[in-house]
Design a protein around this motif. Structure first.
Motif, PDB file in Angstrom:
ATOM      1  N   TRP A  59      -0.591  -8.704  -5.956  1.00  0.00           N
ATOM      2  CA  TRP A  59       0.665  -8.057  -5.591  1.00  0.00           C
ATOM      3  C   TRP A  59       1.832  -8.831  -6.195  1.00  0.00           C
ATOM      4  O   TRP A  59       1.935 -10.050  -6.048  1.00  0.00           O
ATOM      5  CB  TRP A  59       0.810  -7.981  -4.076  1.00  0.00           C
ATOM      6  N   PHE A  60       2.698  -8.091  -6.886  1.00  0.00           N
ATOM      7  CA  PHE A  60       3.877  -8.660  -7.550  1.00  0.00           C
ATOM      8  C   PHE A  60       5.124  -8.056  -6.925  1.00  0.00           C
ATOM      9  O   PHE A  60       5.236  -6.838  -6.827  1.00  0.00           O
ATOM     10  CB  PHE A  60       3.864  -8.307  -9.048  1.00  0.00           C
ATOM     11  N   THR A  61       6.059  -8.881  -6.532  1.00  0.00           N
ATOM     12  CA  THR A  61       7.302  -8.370  -5.966  1.00  0.00           C
ATOM     13  C   THR A  61       8.208  -7.850  -7.075  1.00  0.00           C
ATOM     14  O   THR A  61       8.119  -8.282  -8.222  1.00  0.00           O
ATOM     15  CB  THR A  61       8.020  -9.445  -5.128  1.00  0.00           C
ATOM     16  N   PHE A  62       9.071  -6.909  -6.733  1.00  0.00           N
ATOM     17  CA  PHE A  62      10.054  -6.402  -7.692  1.00  0.00           C
ATOM     18  C   PHE A  62      11.201  -7.382  -7.899  1.00  0.00           C
ATOM     19  O   PHE A  62      11.931  -7.291  -8.865  1.00  0.00           O
ATOM     20  CB  PHE A  62      10.658  -5.080  -7.206  1.00  0.00           C
ATOM     21  N   ARG A  63      11.385  -8.320  -6.993  1.00  0.00           N
ATOM     22  CA  ARG A  63      12.575  -9.178  -7.001  1.00  0.00           C
ATOM     23  C   ARG A  63      12.497 -10.376  -7.925  1.00  0.00           C
ATOM     24  O   ARG A  63      13.343 -11.262  -7.857  1.00  0.00           O
ATOM     25  CB  ARG A  63      12.852  -9.670  -5.586  1.00  0.00           C
ATOM     26  N   THR A  64      11.504 -10.457  -8.764  1.00  0.00           N
ATOM     27  CA  THR A  64      11.382 -11.595  -9.658  1.00  0.00           C
ATOM     28  C   THR A  64      10.857 -11.128 -11.012  1.00  0.00           C
ATOM     29  O   THR A  64      10.344 -10.027 -11.127  1.00  0.00           O
ATOM     30  CB  THR A  64      10.435 -12.666  -9.060  1.00  0.00           C
ATOM     31  N   LEU A  65      10.977 -11.969 -12.004  1.00  0.00           N
ATOM     32  CA  LEU A  65      10.443 -11.661 -13.325  1.00  0.00           C
ATOM     33  C   LEU A  65       9.184 -12.485 -13.623  1.00  0.00           C
ATOM     34  O   LEU A  65       8.720 -12.528 -14.749  1.00  0.00           O
ATOM     35  CB  LEU A  65      11.506 -11.917 -14.400  1.00  0.00           C
ATOM     36  N   ARG A  66       8.619 -13.127 -12.579  1.00  0.00           N
ATOM     37  CA  ARG A  66       7.398 -13.920 -12.760  1.00  0.00           C
ATOM     38  C   ARG A  66       6.231 -13.026 -13.159  1.00  0.00           C
ATOM     39  O   ARG A  66       6.130 -11.890 -12.712  1.00  0.00           O
ATOM     40  CB  ARG A  66       7.028 -14.646 -11.467  1.00  0.00           C
ATOM     41  N   PHE A  67       5.336 -13.577 -13.963  1.00  0.00           N
ATOM     42  CA  PHE A  67       4.150 -12.856 -14.394  1.00  0.00           C
ATOM     43  C   PHE A  67       2.931 -13.210 -13.548  1.00  0.00           C
ATOM     44  O   PHE A  67       1.844 -12.721 -13.800  1.00  0.00           O
ATOM     45  CB  PHE A  67       3.857 -13.142 -15.868  1.00  0.00           C
ATOM     46  N   THR A  68       3.111 -14.076 -12.555  1.00  0.00           N
ATOM     47  CA  THR A  68       2.018 -14.440 -11.663  1.00  0.00           C
ATOM     48  C   THR A  68       2.181 -13.699 -10.344  1.00  0.00           C
ATOM     49  O   THR A  68       3.299 -13.482  -9.889  1.00  0.00           O
ATOM     50  CB  THR A  68       1.994 -15.956 -11.404  1.00  0.00           C
ATOM     51  N   PRO A  69       1.068 -13.301  -9.714  1.00  0.00           N
ATOM     52  CA  PRO A  69       1.170 -12.542  -8.468  1.00  0.00           C
ATOM     53  C   PRO A  69       1.681 -13.396  -7.318  1.00  0.00           C
ATOM     54  O   PRO A  69       1.420 -14.597  -7.248  1.00  0.00           O
ATOM     55  CB  PRO A  69      -0.265 -12.073  -8.209  1.00  0.00           C
ATOM     56  N   GLU A  70       2.418 -12.746  -6.425  1.00  0.00           N
ATOM     57  CA  GLU A  70       2.897 -13.432  -5.226  1.00  0.00           C
ATOM     58  C   GLU A  70       1.796 -13.527  -4.183  1.00  0.00           C
ATOM     59  O   GLU A  70       1.718 -14.491  -3.430  1.00  0.00           O
ATOM     60  CB  GLU A  70       4.102 -12.696  -4.643  1.00  0.00           C
TER      61      GLU A  70
END
Length: 145
Positions: free
Chosen positions: A65-76
């Motif tokens: 799961w990836f949040t919309f609030r970041t540009l990270r490419f790793t899952p939260e």
């Protein structure tokens, strides 16, 4: 007066460029994430919390799961397929919808190991999630169907 107008135009141009770069980065991130697996919009809510909207990516042995609030490419968050147990499905009313979701959505209670939380998805995305969960190979199936 022309100096002030020029400074205003420069500030406006920089703001537009920053907006375009941010949007481009979001599109690039989404496309990059989708190359490694199917993506769907999904909101999560932990007890006593509010909805957090993001994207879920299906992997053979886990959900990422990836949040919309970041540009990270790793899952939260990462949930293992064999521990992911779907509860019953409930239709969300328009006042209950997470912010970034429109139209119909369903809410499902989830147990994954010691975690208990809710998810919200479009009905078609929920069907895909249920199918992913139920089609796990032996050894990865949860016992909560």
């Amino acid at each position: 007066m022309s100096d002030a107008l020029t400074a205003g135009e420069i500030v406006l141009a920089l703001a537009v460029i920053a907006l375009l770069v941010g949007l481009g980065a979001m599109v690039y991130r989404t496309r990059s994430l989708s190359r490694e697996g199917n993506l769907a919009v999904m909101a999560t809510r932990y007890p006593n919390g509010s909805w957090r909207t993001g994207m879920v990516r299906y992997r053979p042995d886990r959900l990422e799961w990836f949040t919309f609030r970041t540009l990270r490419f790793t899952p939260e968050r990462i949930w293992k397929r064999g521990e992911f147990v779907l509860g019953s499905r409930n239709t969300l009313g328009s006042s209950e919808l997470p912010r970034a979701m429109t139209g119909d959505a369903v809410s499902v209670e989830i147990e994954c190991g010691a975690e208990h939380f809710s998810i919200a998805m479009a009905p078609a995305d929920y069907t895909a999630l249920r199918s992913w969960s139920e089609s796990a190979p032996p050894g990865l199936r949860s016992q909560g169907y």
